[in-house]
Design an enzyme around this catalytic site. Structure first.
Site, PDB file in Angstrom:
ATOM      1  N   ASN A  38       0.847  -1.195   0.000  1.00 23.22           N
ATOM      2  CA  ASN A  38       0.000   0.000   0.000  1.00 23.22           C
ATOM      3  C   ASN A  38       0.883   1.247   0.000  1.00 23.22           C
ATOM      4  O   ASN A  38       1.857   1.324   0.741  1.00 23.22           O
ATOM      5  CB  ASN A  38      -0.902  -0.028   1.239  1.00 23.22           C
ATOM      6  CG  ASN A  38      -1.894   1.114   1.270  1.00 23.22           C
ATOM      7  OD1 ASN A  38      -1.542   2.240   1.583  1.00 23.22           O
ATOM      8  ND2 ASN A  38      -3.140   0.818   0.951  1.00 23.22           N
TER       9      ASN A  38
ATOM     10  N   CYS B 120      -5.289  10.159   1.540  1.00 26.14           N
ATOM     11  CA  CYS B 120      -4.514  11.103   2.364  1.00 26.14           C
ATOM     12  C   CYS B 120      -4.746  12.526   1.864  1.00 26.14           C
ATOM     13  O   CYS B 120      -4.915  12.749   0.672  1.00 26.14           O
ATOM     14  CB  CYS B 120      -3.018  10.823   2.296  1.00 26.14           C
ATOM     15  SG  CYS B 120      -2.564   9.247   1.630  1.00 26.14           S
TER      16      CYS B 120
ATOM     17  N   GLY C 209     -14.911  -1.632  10.679  1.00 28.97           N
ATOM     18  CA  GLY C 209     -15.578  -2.668  11.464  1.00 28.97           C
ATOM     19  C   GLY C 209     -16.973  -2.958  10.932  1.00 28.97           C
ATOM     20  O   GLY C 209     -17.412  -2.383   9.923  1.00 28.97           O
TER      21      GLY C 209
ATOM     22  N   GLY D 295     -14.550  -3.943   4.195  1.00 29.54           N
ATOM     23  CA  GLY D 295     -15.353  -3.079   5.051  1.00 29.54           C
ATOM     24  C   GLY D 295     -16.176  -3.952   5.979  1.00 29.54           C
ATOM     25  O   GLY D 295     -17.250  -4.403   5.620  1.00 29.54           O
TER      26      GLY D 295
ATOM     27  N   GLY E 237      -9.906  -6.598   7.683  1.00 28.55           N
ATOM     28  CA  GLY E 237      -9.129  -5.536   8.322  1.00 28.55           C
ATOM     29  C   GLY E 237      -9.244  -5.557   9.826  1.00 28.55           C
ATOM     30  O   GLY E 237      -8.573  -6.332  10.513  1.00 28.55           O
TER      31      GLY E 237
END
Lengths: 361, 323
Positions: free
Chosen positions: B110, B141, B228, B258, B280
């Site tokens: 990444n 970002c 989450g 996700g 994740g």
């Protein structure tokens, strides 16, 4: 190195840490807000005092549907004071939070919660570990309800624990609130190493001291401090000096006050040599709320005593990936960074135990 | 041999998928920022069984990241504002790539950036590393020039992806889409038209948690990214929207993510159009979850009499009223 790396990509099994299913052996309320949870594990890797475990604070049916609110719980449980200072969920009340929000009771903790190991017993390959926790949020509320036989998922042992140097003669175990539990495990290790110790414990008031105190039989210490007999330390022959904020047990005041007096006395009776302006053979081990650890480190710096602190920082994983439990570090001796410089270290994998002089806090 | 026996002897369903030139033994991979650089989870999961490994964001130079607090738990999820703390490209190439090589799974790195040059420099260097098979651009970002993220402006995003594409010949070029837009298909189209060979979505949702006693944000950064189970239904919808509007017609694979925590979650994303599945935040609770999901997918395929997981990708049927 290659061997080590290959070993580390192998599945859970022979590694020094891992994910384990534990069974509740016992869950005992030991004072107003604190419980001692004993977990039985078929196997569990070797651990040292100061290391911690991550507990999944929900049953199998919990799913990921709940969670919520504050930051106070998912730091390594060291501190009742910190919980209150930073109370996000229920304000600065001194007693057990009122669980008046019906949603609260239904909500489950999403992330695991970190807890210091308070004791460990071996039983023919099987292992029992004690977790002493204060009920402060969703995760610990769930833990409060645990009954014998229930299954609990445990990741551990995590982090780097306290170090017992060979030249140690006297360990001063300083614990505040839920910073006391790792000191019990450490007392056992100090005893096994054939060294002496004195425990200094602090709490807000009498009913928040998570220890078994026998007031009728104060241990004889001759150290000049009012000493109580806390079974958890007395079992190893170590006296306990208790300080409470309101004076309802032991000395009124902070634990640092009692510690300072004790070290000053040690220095005046010249039992220990001063070497490189340090009191040789004496180590202070400290765990508790951050302000209390900072104050302890300051006393130790002034009086020339080495101090190891076990930090608390909010963390999600405990395994070095989420990068949330950072602490500013400036190193020590050969590793010392240039004046004014610092870098972040992770509480979960670089710590939680650091020499207080390494930290830029 | 009768037909019953033949049926019982059918090989276990295949979970293998392809993302461009990358061959994955199964669709499960890590989501950047939740799994470290390489083998941090080695004691807790068999990383060699993962379909692919996506590293933490690697920037041109090391970054300390944000002040504490960096995370807070919320209902069914958490906010993070780590600030892309990382060791920087040089240390990553020297210390972490050799560890990644030993995992024997496809590696995706990444890449964040604050200017087009930041992205181009790091991506070009990574494209030279044989171990790296994919480069995932983190376009969420804030841009140093105007504070806007590349990921929310289709024109700027096109410009960025096109610039990186010129310097990335070998690796798959994955653009990780920001969900903080009114229509994710617009930025998805911009990325694909500029040369992205894969899309990953969604990144975290910008969010805030308030400390009501201090009357300040909990996170030192003020805002953070929500992840989450709380975001899963939105992520499934966005995956489906990008699949139907952009990815399907261009033949571009999607890495869906996700709130994936169970095999059931994974099936939803596959049906919605995802080829890859990134886990994740759930890794923080159990790093072995990707392997558990893979096992669950295998059983689901068997139960549905399917032999190949590719039969599920984008196979969502039209909605219909309850019977």
């Amino acid at each position: 190195m290659a061997g080590l790396i290959n070993e580390r990509v192998k599945p859970v099994g022979d590694s020094p840490r891992g994910t384990y299913d534990a069974r509740v052996v016992q869950n005992v309320r030991i004072c107003t807000d604190h419980y001692r949870l004993t977990l039985g594990l078929g196997r569990f890797p070797a651990s040292t005092p100061g290391q911690f475990v991550q507990i999944e604070c929900r049953g199998a049916e919990g799913g990921g549907s709940g969670g919520g609110g504050g930051n106070s719980e998912f730091r390594i449980q060291n501190s009742e004071l910190a919980t209150e200072y930073r109370a996000i969920e229920w304000g600065p009340g001194l007693s057990r939070p009122a669980l008046h929000d019906p949603d609260f009771l239904k909500a489950t903790a999403y992330l695991r919660r970190p807890f210091s190991i308070a004791a460990r017993r071996e039983n023919g390959g099987a292992v029992e570990i004690d977790i002493i926790h204060r009920v402060v949020g969703r995760g610990t509320h769930w833990m409060e309800t645990l009954e014998r036989g229930q299954e609990v998922s445990v990741i551990g042992p995590l982090g780097k624990g306290f170090r017992i140097p060979e030249q140690l003669e006297l360990a001063l175990l300083v614990g505040g609130g839920v910073g006391i539990p790792p000191m019990i495990y450490l007392a056992e290790a100090v005893h096994r190493a054939g060294k002496r110790a004195v425990a200094f414990v602090g709490a807000q008031r009498k009913d928040l001291v998570p220890l078994t105190i026998s007031p009728c039989s104060p241990a004889a210490s001759g150290e000049g401090e009012p000493v109580l007999n806390a079974t958890e330390f007395a079992d190893y022959g170590f006296p306990t000096v208790v300080s409470t904020d309101d004076g309802s047990m032991g000395t009124k005041g902070f634990v640092t006050g009692a510690l300072r007096k004790f070290i000053e006395k040690l220095k005046s009776n010249s039992e220990f040599r001063i070497q490189n302006s340090e009191l040789a053979g004496v180590v202070v081990y400290c765990c508790g709320p951050t302000p209390m650890m900072k104050a302890t480190a300051k006393v130790c710096a002034e009086l020339g005593v080495v101090c190891q602190v076990s930090l608390e920082q909010p963390m999600a994983c405990g395994m070095g990936t989420c990068q949330s439990c950072v602490v500013k570090w400036r190193g020590l001796d050969a590793e010392r960074l240039a004046e004014g410089e610092w870098k972040y270290k992770l509480t979960c994998t670089d710590g939680p135990v650091f020499d207080s002089r390494e930290l830029a806090w | 041999m009768n037909s019953t026996q033949i049926k019982s002897e059918v090989a276990t369903p295949s979970l293998a998928v392809r993302i461009g030139k990358m061959r994955l033994a199964n669709p499960l991979m890590t989501a950047s920022g939740t799994c470290g650089y390489a083998n941090e989870y080695g004691d807790f999961a068999d990383l060699t069984q993962f379909g692919a490994f996506v590293t933490k964001a690697i920037s041109k130079t090391p970054r300390k990241g944000n002040e504490s607090y960096r995370i807070v738990e919320t209902r069914a999820g958490m906010l993070n504002a780590i600030g892309l703390a990382n060791i920087g490209l040089e240390a990553f190439l020297r210390d972490k790539l050799p560890l990644l090589e030993k995992m024997h799974v496809p590696v995706i790195v990444n890449v964040p950036g604050w200017s087009i040059e930041d992205y181009v420099d790091v991506a070009a260097e990574l494209d030279q590393q044989a171990i790296v098979q994919g480069i995932e651009l983190n376009v969420s970002c804030p841009n140093v020039k105007n504070g806007m993220s590349f990921g929310t402006d289709p024109v700027r995003l096109h410009e960025l992806v096109a610039a990186v594409k010129k310097r990335v010949q070998r690796c798959e070029l994955i653009v990780k889409l920001s969900p903080n837009v009114s229509d994710v298909a617009v930025t998805a189209r911009a990325a694909v038209e500029a040369g992205a060979t894969c899309l990953s979505l969604v990144n975290t949702f910008t969010a805030m948690a308030v400390d009501i006693e201090k009357q300040r944000p909990v996170l030192a950064n003020g805002t953070g990214g929500l992840s989450g189970p709380a975001i899963k239904p939105i992520a499934v919808f966005m995956t489906h929207r990008v699949y139907t509007e952009v990815a399907k017609k261009h033949g571009i694979p999607i890495i869906g993510m996700g709130g994936i925590q169970t095999w059931q979650d994974a099936v939803e994303f596959l049906l919605a159009g995802a080829t890859g599945l990134a886990v994740g935040t759930a890794l923080f609770i159990d790093p072995n979850i990707p392997n558990q999901i893979a096992a669950g997918l295998r059983a689901y395929l068997g139960r549905k009499n399917l032999v190949d997981i590719n039969q599920l990708i984008g196979a969502l049927q039209p909605a219909q009223p309850a019977a």
